[in-house]
Design a protein around this motif. Structure first.
Motif, PDB file in Angstrom:
ATOM      1  N   UNK A 388       0.865  -1.180   0.000  1.00 59.73           N
ATOM      2  CA  UNK A 388       0.000   0.000   0.000  1.00 59.73           C
ATOM      3  C   UNK A 388       0.902   1.231   0.000  1.00 59.73           C
ATOM      4  N   UNK A 389       0.297   2.402  -0.197  1.00 59.02           N
ATOM      5  CA  UNK A 389       1.122   3.592  -0.428  1.00 59.02           C
ATOM      6  C   UNK A 389       1.764   4.182   0.826  1.00 59.02           C
ATOM      7  N   UNK A 390       1.046   4.218   1.948  1.00 64.00           N
ATOM      8  CA  UNK A 390       1.583   4.972   3.091  1.00 64.00           C
ATOM      9  C   UNK A 390       1.641   4.147   4.378  1.00 64.00           C
ATOM     10  N   UNK A 391       2.473   4.629   5.309  1.00 66.26           N
ATOM     11  CA  UNK A 391       2.637   3.967   6.611  1.00 66.26           C
ATOM     12  C   UNK A 391       1.301   3.906   7.345  1.00 66.26           C
ATOM     13  N   UNK A 392       0.546   5.000   7.267  1.00 67.98           N
ATOM     14  CA  UNK A 392      -0.711   5.069   8.014  1.00 67.98           C
ATOM     15  C   UNK A 392      -1.729   4.078   7.475  1.00 67.98           C
ATOM     16  N   UNK A 414       6.331  -1.082   8.026  1.00 70.76           N
ATOM     17  CA  UNK A 414       6.486   0.241   7.410  1.00 70.76           C
ATOM     18  C   UNK A 414       7.616   1.000   8.072  1.00 70.76           C
ATOM     19  N   UNK A 415       8.025   2.081   7.459  1.00 68.75           N
ATOM     20  CA  UNK A 415       9.192   2.822   7.891  1.00 68.75           C
ATOM     21  C   UNK A 415       9.075   3.520   9.226  1.00 68.75           C
ATOM     22  N   UNK A 416       7.856   3.775   9.714  1.00 62.21           N
ATOM     23  CA  UNK A 416       7.729   4.483  10.991  1.00 62.21           C
ATOM     24  C   UNK A 416       7.811   3.548  12.179  1.00 62.21           C
ATOM     25  N   UNK A 417       7.965   2.269  11.936  1.00 61.61           N
ATOM     26  CA  UNK A 417       8.039   1.309  13.046  1.00 61.61           C
ATOM     27  C   UNK A 417       9.426   1.329  13.675  1.00 61.61           C
ATOM     28  N   UNK A 418       9.487   0.916  14.935  1.00 67.03           N
ATOM     29  CA  UNK A 418      10.786   0.837  15.585  1.00 67.03           C
ATOM     30  C   UNK A 418      11.625  -0.231  14.883  1.00 67.03           C
ATOM     31  N   UNK A 440       4.735  -1.008   3.115  1.00 67.87           N
ATOM     32  CA  UNK A 440       4.962   0.113   2.200  1.00 67.87           C
ATOM     33  C   UNK A 440       6.157  -0.267   1.323  1.00 67.87           C
ATOM     34  N   UNK A 441       6.686   0.689   0.577  1.00 66.56           N
ATOM     35  CA  UNK A 441       7.793   0.364  -0.320  1.00 66.56           C
ATOM     36  C   UNK A 441       9.095   0.046   0.411  1.00 66.56           C
ATOM     37  N   UNK A 442       9.090   0.070   1.764  1.00 66.83           N
ATOM     38  CA  UNK A 442      10.306  -0.344   2.475  1.00 66.83           C
ATOM     39  C   UNK A 442      10.613  -1.799   2.157  1.00 66.83           C
ATOM     40  N   UNK A 443       9.553  -2.553   1.798  1.00 59.62           N
ATOM     41  CA  UNK A 443       9.751  -3.970   1.484  1.00 59.62           C
ATOM     42  C   UNK A 443       9.876  -4.208  -0.016  1.00 59.62           C
ATOM     43  N   UNK A 465       9.668   1.554 -12.360  1.00 60.29           N
ATOM     44  CA  UNK A 465      10.822   1.020 -11.626  1.00 60.29           C
ATOM     45  C   UNK A 465      10.361   0.433 -10.301  1.00 60.29           C
ATOM     46  N   UNK A 466       9.536   1.186  -9.579  1.00 59.50           N
ATOM     47  CA  UNK A 466       9.004   0.689  -8.306  1.00 59.50           C
ATOM     48  C   UNK A 466       8.173  -0.561  -8.541  1.00 59.50           C
TER      49      UNK A 466
END
Ligand SMILES: Nc1ncnc2c1ncn2[C@@H]1O[C@H](COP(=O)(O)OP(=O)(O)OP(=O)(O)O)[C@@H](O)[C@H]1O
Length: 792
Positions: A388-392, A414-418, A440-443, A465-466
């Motif tokens: 999905x697009x966002x952390x939230x 997602x990127x906002x996680x510890x 999110x795209x962190x993965x 590319x993504x």
């Protein structure tokens, strides 16, 4: 940090001569091996990469070869063959190869440990490279460090300079370069003139700018799949579904529910002459087979059936003497088998069935004498990776799915996680066989989770590319996999054009809407129960709209094409949250229009409902703040929100009242008042009390924070330091006790004073009254006692 411990005995570091001699011997051996390897590097010149069938033919150290062997790598992949012949010679290499083709090993094998810096885009990828390095290089003495954000910065400070190999993310490296005094940065800030640069990616360009940034000089290009027909792996099946934003959650819910593990076996057998049948059937979609066989003596049946979607077999066999049945059936989706067999003498059945999703077997066998049955049935479990697009959105989808219980374990990344939680989730998903990871795209880049069967892209990727990186999480190395992309009607044409240009073989598939199971009612119930989840839903709603508005490719992404009301409902929200930045945009657009006489001042799109409505709720406190919205608009300097050109011919547009020019008076909100005050730069007075010497008297209640806590607050947070936190806690405890004692003292003082005042008032009343009798009895007694005490 990975450091080989120094040998110790009980008195400290070992000092006897024996280990030193052993070390010297080892060093000598290493030196002689390096000389041999250096001389054999010349052989690489004439080597044809395609003829390299084993790592053993390459000039690699014994330790590296042992590490490779033990990790299970014997034959190099194409990208490894093609790049290693150059990289082992010390030449700069720029390599491009499809996802899952083995690029990690291609750049890890040549690392000589003299001083290596590996820079990767995400923390998870850095962690994964570090793991591969540990596996392949476990025989070596190099020290390697994982330098990524979210870890204890101070712990890394002194250790980082002693690392031979540093695997890092750019942000953390920069942090060390700027903040860490012990970090010798000369060789990083000014890269040594004699160095080797290797650049590996699945979506490489020959863009000079990229090469300059990577510091390559006269690199060799290895474009392994340059002549391949597609940019994505061979074993990947790609498809897309047309789906509006408001249908996405329902689609995802149905998809996950559909992939629950279901194996139903009903089995009943009782035991009492010759027909031989060999049957092979392969089918892509639906294979229905009704089979009836009767025989007096021997009935032998060999049955092989493979089907991609639905395989239904109804089998009835009766035989008087011998019935042998070998049955192999594989099916990707649904396999239903109803089997009835009766035999008087010998019944042998070998049955192997594998199915990815649903396997239903009803089996009934009767035999009078011998019944042998070998039965193997597996229903393959699935690993699904959802983007999905966002952390939230990840946060909300994850929590909502957990509450809805889809029948599969769900995880979120997602990127906002510890960082520790991120790593734990990644490890857990790698270990699982049947699970869904919403991310999110962190993965999206580089992660190697070998068993992922499906990649579902709920939100359209930023660019092709993504897309390539996301779908590359499945069909890795020699595995197969499937990818599905949800495209909204406004995204479809432009995105498909981009994909065609990059040779992506994607097919459109239709979804039978009658089979989609909505979860809206359940969601609304859940949201009414859990207020925090409702706030998450609002954040997810807003963040998706912001995301779409921020996308650069305005041909693909259009925020005004989203039906906000319907989208909010799809997330379980009864009322549509207010999205100020869109209103603002519409307002600005409206004001701009007023300057043009004769121009239509309304902005209308039939599918858009962005105007403020009576039913609209403002979740300002719960959701993102206004400031955040303004920030987001101001930071996106080059990313203006796309509004479709107005159509003056549109009759509906002419009828629509112009919201922005409405003369309705706006209600004054607290927020507006505060904003006004802040604009005027008004400051609230503060009261300062001084003692007789002119020193400021500090109110202990305002000093409720200890010195340790104060300095901690000022320090940059670089992870959790338990010892330091314990110290702060004990100091804070002392301060709390002092404050409590002070408050107690004040309270007692106040009580005493109140009592005194009450007594004085009583005395005054007595003095006013002529006789004691006019007072109530208890007061008379108290007064008598008071007078007696004073008299003594
Ligand atoms: N020589 C080899 N023999 C067997 N398996 C290999 C070999 N090289 C790599 N692999 C396996 O192939 C899988 C993919 O490798 P890797 O992660 O390096 O791919 P990649 O090209 O870096 O992918 P991405 O572009 O997604 O980062 C891994 O599971 C790895 O173990």
């Amino acid at each position: 940090m990975m450091r080989k411990p120094r040998p110790f005995n009980k008195h400290g570091p070992r000092n006897s001569k024996a280990p030193r001699l052993k070390q010297k011997k080892k060093r000598d051996l290493e030196k002689s091996e390096i000389t041999v390897l250096e001389s054999s590097k010349a052989e690489l010149d004439g080597m044809n990469p395609e003829e390299i069938q084993s790592f053993n033919v390459l000039p690699l150290s014994k330790m590296t070869l042992k590490g490779l062997r033990e990790a299970g790598f014997s034959v190099p992949t194409k990208v490894q063959r093609q790049s290693l012949v150059y990289s082992l010679r010390g030449v700069d290499v720029v390599a491009a190869a499809k996802t899952g083709s083995g690029k990690t090993l291609a750049f890890i094998v040549p690392l000589d440990g003299l001083g290596v810096l590996v820079i990767t885009p995400t923390r998870e990828l850095a962690y994964q490279i570090f793991e591969v390095l540990n596996k392949v290089g476990k025989e070596h003495d190099f020290s390697a460090g994982l330098v990524i954000g979210g870890k204890d910065l101070k712990y890394e400070w002194s250790r980082i300079s002693s690392c031979n190999i540093m695997i890092c993310t750019p942000g953390r490296l920069l942090q060390h370069m700027t903040e860490n005094a012990e970090f010798v940065t000369d060789h990083v800030q000014e890269l040594p003139a004699e160095r080797q640069t290797l650049l590996f990616s699945a979506t490489q360009t020959r863009d000079v700018k990229d090469l300059i940034r990577a510091g390559c000089s006269e690199p060799v290009f290895c474009s392994v799949h340059e002549h391949s027909k597609t940019s994505t792996p061979k074993g990947l099946q790609e498809s897309y579904v047309l789906c509006s934003p408001e249908e996405k959650f329902t689609f995802l819910w149905s998809f996950i529910r559909h992939h629950r593990k279901r194996k139903i076996l009903v089995f009943l057998a009782t035991c009492k002459q010759v027909l031989i049948l060999v049957f092979v059937a392969t089918c892509k979609q639906v294979l229905i087979l009704v089979f009836v066989a009767t025989c007096k003596q021997v009935l032998i049946l060999v049955f092989v059936a493979t089907c991609k979607q639905v395989l239904i077999l109804v089998f009835v066999a009766t035989c008087k003497q011998v019935l042998i049945l070998v049955f192999v059936a594989t099916c990707k989706q649904v396999l239903i088998l109803v089997f009835v067999a009766t035999c008087k003498q010998v019944l042998i059945l070998v049955f192997v069935a594998t199915c990815k999703q649903v396997l239903i077997l009803v089996f009934l066998a009767t035999c009078k004498q011998v019944l042998i049955l070998v039965f193997v049935a597996t229903c393959k479990q699935v690993l699904i990776l959802v983007f999905v697009a966002t952390c939230k959105q990840v946060q909300y989808y994850y929590n909502m799915f957990c509450k809805l219980h889809p029948g599969l374990s769900v995880m979120g990344l997602h990127g906002s996680m510890h960082q520790l939680r991120r790593m734990a989730v990644y490890d857990e998903f790698c270990r699982k066989k049947n699970a869904v990871l919403i991310a999110t795209d962190v993965a999206a880049r580089g992660l190697d989770i070998p068993a992922v069967d499906w990649v579902v892209q709920v939100d359209c990727p930023e660019d092709v590319t993504t897309y390539i990186h996301r779908v590359g999480r499945t069909a890795r190395y020699s595995c197969s996999g499937e990818a599905i992309l949800l495209l909204t009607p406004s995204e479809e044409p432009a995105m498909l054009d981009c994909m065609k240009a990059k040779n992506i073989p994607i097919e459109k598939i239709d979804v039978d809407s009658s089979k989609l199971q909505g979860a809206n009612v359940k969601m609304e119930i859940v949201l009414s129960k859990y207020n925090n989840l409702k706030e998450e839903a609002v954040r997810a709603f807003k963040s998706y709209l912001k995301h779409v508005a921020l996308m650069r490719n305005k041909k693909v992404f259009s925020v005004t094409a989203i039906d906000c009301d319907a989208f909010a409902r799809s997330l379980g929200l009864v009322v549509t949250p207010r999205v100020r930045f869109i209103e603002k945009q519409l307002k600005q657009k409206g004001q701009g229009n007023t300057a043009t006489p004769g121009a239509t001042t309304t902005q209308h799109n039939p599918s858009v409902s962005l105007k403020p409505k009576l039913t609209t709720l403002d979740f300002g406190g719960a959701g993102d703040s206004d400031e955040e919205e303004e920030d987001f608009l101001s930071t996106a300097k080059d990313q203006t929100i796309y509004l479709p050109p107005e159509d003056p011919q549109d009759p509906e547009a002419a009828e629509e009242p112009n919201v922005t020019q409405s003369k309705k008076k706006k209600p004054i909100t607290k927020y507006a008042v505060v904003k006004k005050l802040l604009k005027k730069n008004l400051q609230i007075n503060t009261r300062v009390v001084f003692d007789e010497e002119g020193e400021e008297i500090l109110d202990p209640r305002k000093q409720q924070i200890s010195q340790a806590a104060r300095t901690e607050g000022e320090e940059e947070a670089g992870g959790i330091n338990i010892a330091r936190l314990q110290k702060i806690m004990s100091e804070e405890d002392k301060v709390d006790k002092k404050v409590h004692a002070y408050k107690q003292k004040e309270k007692n003082c106040l009580k005493r004073r109140t009592r005194e005042l009450a007594r004085e008032a009583k005395r005054a009343r007595v003095a006013q009254s002529s006789t004691l009798e006019s007072l109530p009895v208890d007061e008379q007694e108290q007064l008598a006692l008071f007078l007696l005490r004073n008299k003594n």
